[in-house]
Design an enzyme around this catalytic site. Structure first.
Site: not given
Length: 422
Positions: A23, A116, A121, A307
């Protein structure tokens, strides 16, 4: 399609070296577009998402050299500003090329992203900010078509995000680095990966103040140069392997990492009964007996990271007592619950809340990975279970965990990758 066959009842123990954070690596790779001279990035993890983004920017004409965990990009030969659906569809972070392209070249055409399926989002915060900087934005046939204002330069502005957005913060600070004038951004994400990106931009010549705070000020510069930089360690990979120790009464030492990146998770691990020790570049988790029940509420950094929710839930499944989880970041992030229940867990979900009643042990079963982090929770649960478990759709785990089988075997997990077509 590959699967994992895991023979359980393992005690997860040993040492594991943590990779660079996916990330963080993705926005850093996108930021290379901004530099007029070559940029070298170290500690880049070898992951599918990273390979996809490298292919994406390479398709724009950027010259890329890769050796081991080092990637060098030279943007002198860039000849198009297009991010096609075929690449973007598999990875949400591909939208991060929009800001750099728009800022440096004044135009971009980027497909709406995939990744995902754990919530909507939306990218509307990115687009609103670019419009506030004077860009013309249209969405046609699934593509974002962006054009800088007359003169080809974005304009500095004052903009506050309606919600905390990691990708939005990253995209806009990259764009603002080359904008004309000063940009003041409010309600910025505080995640370590955002800080890492801002620090690299400064190394490239950007003028940014307020790094690591909710309000960042970016004074636009005429050009950015290349630099040499290393990706921050992956805090989620770190937490995932340490979680294995808590689930199995194990002892795991993670190297090339930092406890400062993982404070809220380590505090919960201690609440669950683990002994946590750490140094400048290592963290160790030791566990004896059953974990204790805890309550988890996911929050933007510096709160508990979403996460790590699935991995800690897998620990809680074996805890002595009842744990409560409240997911505040994504509305669809309990897809791992039915799969953990197949392994013998006792979890009930009501909206954003999951109640986990601890059981004595997991029992082996065939399960299906539903997203990146859920897949790791299932791997750890299967390692703790009695018997053989088959985990399907493990392409999810390949998106976020480098050399996962090698690292798990080094920790004592009996794991085999098989092809279901064999």
């Amino acid at each position: 399609m590959d699967q994992f066959l895991i023979t359980g009842s393992s005690r997860i123990a040993g040492e594991v070296t943590i990779s660079g954070a996916k990330n963080a690596a993705l926005p850093l790779l996108a930021a290379m577009i901004l530099a007029e001279t070559p940029t070298t990035l170290h500690n880049v993890p070898s992951l599918q998402d990273v390979r996809t983004l490298i292919e994406l920017i390479g398709g724009m004409g950027i010259k890329i050299q890769k050796q081991g965990d080092t990637v060098t990009c030279d943007t002198k030969s860039i000849d198009n500003f297009y991010a096609p659906y075929d690449l973007v569809k598999t990875m949400r972070a591909s939208i991060l090329v929009l800001g750099p392209l728009l800022a440096r070249f004044g135009e971009a055409e980027v497909s709406l992203p995939g990744g995902c399926a754990i919530g909507s989002r939306p990218v509307d915060q990115h687009l609103k900010a670019f419009e506030a900087m004077g860009a013309s934005i249209t969405v046609e046939n699934g593509y974002v078509i962006a054009q800088a204002p007359k003169g080809g330069k974005l304009l500095g502005c004052k903009f506050s995000f309606d919600m905390v957005t990691v990708g939005g913060t990253e995209n806009v600070i990259m764009a603002a680095a080359l904008a004309k004038g000063t940009t003041v951004l409010g309600n910025c994400a505080l995640e370590p990966e955002v800080v890492d990106l801002a620090n690299m931009l400064v190394a490239m010549g950007a003028k940014i103040s307020g790094i690591g705070t909710a309000i960042m000020t970016i004074e636009g510069v005429e050009r950015l140069h290349g630099c040499e930089y290393a990706v921050v360690p992956d805090r989620i990979e770190t937490g995932s392997y340490l979680a294995g120790a808590l689930m199995t009464g194990g002892d795991v030492l993670t190297k090339n990492t930092s406890a400062l990146l993982l404070t809220p998770v380590l505090e919960k691990f201690e609440d669950m009964g683990a002994i946590i020790t750490s140094g400048d570049d290592w963290i160790r988790a030791q566990m004896k007996g059953r974990p204790k029940a805890v309550d988890i509420r996911t929050q933007p950094h510096p709160g508990f990271p979403t996460d790590m929710q699935a991995q800690v839930m897998a620990i809680a499944c074996l805890a002595d007592g009842t744990s409560t989880f409240i997911e505040n970041i994504f509305e669809n992030r309990y897809m791992h619950v039915p799969e953990l229940n197949r392994l013998g867990a006792s979890i009930q979900v009501d909206g954003h809340t999951a109640v986990v009643k601890g059981v004595e042990c997991f029992t082996a079963a065939p399960v299906m990975a539903t997203d990146l982090r859920a897949s790791m929770s299932l791997v750890m649960a299967a390692a703790a279970a009695e018997g053989e478990s088959l985990i399907d759709r493990i392409y999810h785990i390949d998106r976020g965990y480098e050399h996962v089988e090698k690292k798990l075997r080094a920790l004592g997990v009996n794991i085999e990758r098989i092809n279901s077509n064999d």
